[in-house]
Write an enzyme that holds these catalytic residues in place. Structure first.
Site, PDB file in Angstrom:
ATOM      1  N   GLY A  10      10.233  -2.459   1.267  1.00  0.00           N
ATOM      2  CA  GLY A  10       8.939  -2.877   0.708  1.00  0.00           C
ATOM      3  C   GLY A  10       8.641  -2.186  -0.611  1.00  0.00           C
ATOM      4  N   ASN A  12       8.510  -3.410  -3.547  1.00  0.00           N
ATOM      5  CA  ASN A  12       8.012  -4.291  -4.608  1.00  0.00           C
ATOM      6  C   ASN A  12       6.524  -4.123  -4.885  1.00  0.00           C
ATOM      7  OD1 ASN A  12       8.047  -5.655  -1.915  1.00  0.00           O
ATOM      8  ND2 ASN A  12       6.692  -7.061  -2.997  1.00  0.00           N
ATOM      9  N   GLY A  14       2.645  -1.534  -3.987  1.00  0.00           N
ATOM     10  CA  GLY A  14       1.956  -0.402  -3.374  1.00  0.00           C
ATOM     11  C   GLY A  14       2.720   0.917  -3.421  1.00  0.00           C
ATOM     12  N   GLY A  16       5.433   1.846  -1.891  1.00  0.00           N
ATOM     13  CA  GLY A  16       6.888   1.715  -2.027  1.00  0.00           C
ATOM     14  C   GLY A  16       7.305   1.592  -3.481  1.00  0.00           C
ATOM     15  N   TYR A 175      -1.249  -2.223  15.038  1.00  0.00           N
ATOM     16  CA  TYR A 175      -0.809  -1.439  13.879  1.00  0.00           C
ATOM     17  C   TYR A 175      -0.890   0.057  14.207  1.00  0.00           C
ATOM     18  CZ  TYR A 175      -0.926   0.484   9.110  1.00  0.00           C
ATOM     19  OH  TYR A 175      -0.682   1.212   7.965  1.00  0.00           O
TER      20      TYR A 175
HETATM   21  N1  LIG Z   1      -2.315   1.886   1.476  1.00  0.00           N
HETATM   22  C1  LIG Z   1      -2.831   2.698   2.393  1.00  0.00           C
HETATM   23  O1  LIG Z   1      -4.003   3.118   2.306  1.00  0.00           O
HETATM   24  C2  LIG Z   1      -1.997   3.159   3.559  1.00  0.00           C
HETATM   25  C3  LIG Z   1      -2.585   4.017   4.477  1.00  0.00           C
HETATM   26  C4  LIG Z   1      -1.837   4.455   5.538  1.00  0.00           C
HETATM   27  C5  LIG Z   1      -0.522   4.048   5.676  1.00  0.00           C
HETATM   28  N2  LIG Z   1       0.021   3.214   4.783  1.00  0.00           N
HETATM   29  C6  LIG Z   1       1.410   2.821   4.991  1.00  0.00           C
HETATM   30  O2  LIG Z   1       2.146   2.937   3.776  1.00  0.00           O
HETATM   31  C7  LIG Z   1       3.109   1.902   3.682  1.00  0.00           C
HETATM   32  C8  LIG Z   1       2.931   1.107   2.412  1.00  0.00           C
HETATM   33  O3  LIG Z   1       1.609   0.628   2.371  1.00  0.00           O
HETATM   34  P1  LIG Z   1       1.037  -0.118   1.093  1.00  0.00           P
HETATM   35  O4  LIG Z   1      -0.441   0.000   1.168  1.00  0.00           O
HETATM   36  O5  LIG Z   1       1.760   0.323  -0.135  1.00  0.00           O
HETATM   37  O6  LIG Z   1       1.379  -1.613   1.488  1.00  0.00           O
HETATM   38  P2  LIG Z   1       1.578  -2.967   0.625  1.00  0.00           P
HETATM   39  O7  LIG Z   1       1.238  -2.755  -0.811  1.00  0.00           O
HETATM   40  O8  LIG Z   1       0.870  -4.021   1.380  1.00  0.00           O
HETATM   41  O9  LIG Z   1       3.126  -3.141   0.732  1.00  0.00           O
HETATM   42  C9  LIG Z   1       3.724  -3.455   1.941  1.00  0.00           C
HETATM   43  C10 LIG Z   1       5.156  -3.771   1.638  1.00  0.00           C
HETATM   44  O10 LIG Z   1       5.807  -4.059   2.864  1.00  0.00           O
HETATM   45  C11 LIG Z   1       6.548  -5.257   2.661  1.00  0.00           C
HETATM   46  N3  LIG Z   1       6.795  -5.945   3.908  1.00  0.00           N
HETATM   47  C12 LIG Z   1       5.911  -6.375   4.836  1.00  0.00           C
HETATM   48  N4  LIG Z   1       6.543  -7.004   5.835  1.00  0.00           N
HETATM   49  C13 LIG Z   1       7.864  -6.962   5.521  1.00  0.00           C
HETATM   50  C14 LIG Z   1       9.032  -7.452   6.156  1.00  0.00           C
HETATM   51  N5  LIG Z   1       8.977  -8.135   7.303  1.00  0.00           N
HETATM   52  N6  LIG Z   1      10.220  -7.210   5.571  1.00  0.00           N
HETATM   53  C15 LIG Z   1      10.314  -6.553   4.408  1.00  0.00           C
HETATM   54  N7  LIG Z   1       9.240  -6.084   3.741  1.00  0.00           N
HETATM   55  C16 LIG Z   1       8.034  -6.294   4.302  1.00  0.00           C
HETATM   56  C17 LIG Z   1       5.697  -6.081   1.728  1.00  0.00           C
HETATM   57  O11 LIG Z   1       6.482  -7.118   1.153  1.00  0.00           O
HETATM   58  P3  LIG Z   1       5.807  -8.451   0.520  1.00  0.00           P
HETATM   59  O12 LIG Z   1       5.350  -8.096  -0.836  1.00  0.00           O
HETATM   60  O13 LIG Z   1       6.946  -9.424   0.545  1.00  0.00           O
HETATM   61  O14 LIG Z   1       4.668  -8.842   1.435  1.00  0.00           O
HETATM   62  C18 LIG Z   1       5.294  -4.994   0.738  1.00  0.00           C
HETATM   63  O15 LIG Z   1       6.323  -4.756  -0.180  1.00  0.00           O
HETATM   64  C19 LIG Z   1       2.953   1.066   4.961  1.00  0.00           C
HETATM   65  O16 LIG Z   1       3.873   1.523   5.921  1.00  0.00           O
HETATM   66  C20 LIG Z   1       1.544   1.356   5.391  1.00  0.00           C
HETATM   67  O17 LIG Z   1       1.374   1.194   6.785  1.00  0.00           O
HETATM   68  C21 LIG Z   1      -0.677   2.748   3.731  1.00  0.00           C
END
Ligand SMILES: NC(=O)c1ccc[n+]([C@@H]2O[C@H](COP(=O)([O-])OP(=O)(O)OC[C@H]3O[C@@H](n4cnc5c(N)ncnc54)[C@H](OP(=O)(O)O)[C@@H]3O)[C@@H](O)[C@H]2O)c1
Length: 181
Positions: A10, A12, A14, A16, A175
């Site tokens: 992931g 692409n 946030g 990641g 989740y």
């Molecule tokens: N942001 C926060 O406040 C927060 C807080 C606590 C924990 N986290 C954790 O941190 C991590 C990143 O979060 P984020 O906020 O940066 O999320 P995000 O911007 O929504 O990014 C999620 C990423 O996961 C990818 N993804 C989802 N399902 C997938 C699949 N089946 N196969 C491959 N890729 C997949 C998405 O790809 P697409 O672009 O193709 O959808 C996207 O690249 C996650 O594990 C999240 O639970 C985040």
């Protein structure tokens, strides 16, 4: 540092993508493991430019599908000698969605956030063992604090659709449970 290789699922968007920029800026070879190559190509171009590092590779994987994960790992092992860091960052969390099953008939949150990463880790153990300082990281969440309440438990009995039509489903709860798992 140029010889070190990090895989980020992931990558692409946030966190990641931010991590990919940081690693690429430090000279790592970065593998962006993403499910949608078309939209991820733009992020790859941006990361290469921002980090001034051409060793940023885009490879397809859908973390909710065992078939896709197996295919990714085979391609990775054929192309790269070792992996130093594997970061399980991709996660499923869609507010309001109904109970869904993955292609392997596993509840989609658990398939993407738990079982997929577990399988990928197992399949990449050989390249990870070739690193002198291998790391496997999971993006957690502060919501796991709920699990310090001993009454909170993972509903293992409903991970394959057993009660999908008879029990109420709340993606947030799934989740939280997946992050604890
Ligand atoms: N942001 C926060 O406040 C927060 C807080 C606590 C924990 N986290 C954790 O941190 C991590 C990143 O979060 P984020 O906020 O940066 O999320 P995000 O911007 O929504 O990014 C999620 C990423 O996961 C990818 N993804 C989802 N399902 C997938 C699949 N089946 N196969 C491959 N890729 C997949 C998405 O790809 P697409 O672009 O193709 O959808 C996207 O690249 C996650 O594990 C999240 O639970 C985040």
């Amino acid at each position: 540092m140029h010889e070190r290789c990090v895989i980020i699922t992931g990558a692409n968007s946030g966190i990641g993508k931010a991590a990919a920029i940081q690693f690429a800026s430090k000279g790592y070879t970065v593998i962006m493991a993403c499910r949608n190559l078309e939209i991820s190509k733009t992020a790859q171009t941006e990361i290469i430019k921002t980090a001034n590092n051409r060793n940023v590779h885009l490879m397809e994987v859908d973390m909710s599908s065992f078939h896709s994960i197996r295919s990714f790992c085979t391609h990775f092992i054929n192309k790269f000698e070792k992996a130093d860091i594997l970061i399980h960052n991709a996660a499923y969390f869609n507010h309001g969605e109904k109970y869904q099953l993955s292609p392997d008939q596993i509840e989609l949150t658990f398939a993407t956030n738990v079982f997929g990463p577990f399988l990928m880790t197992a399949l990449l153990l050989d390249p990870l063992k070739k690193s002198d300082d291998a790391r496997i990281l999971f993006a957690g969440s502060n919501i796991i604090k709920h699990f310090f309440n001993e009454k909170t438990e993972i509903h293992f009995d409903n991970l394959q659709g057993e009660y999908k039509d008879s029990r109420s489903h709340w993606v947030y709860k799934m989740y939280c449970q997946s992050k604890m798992a």
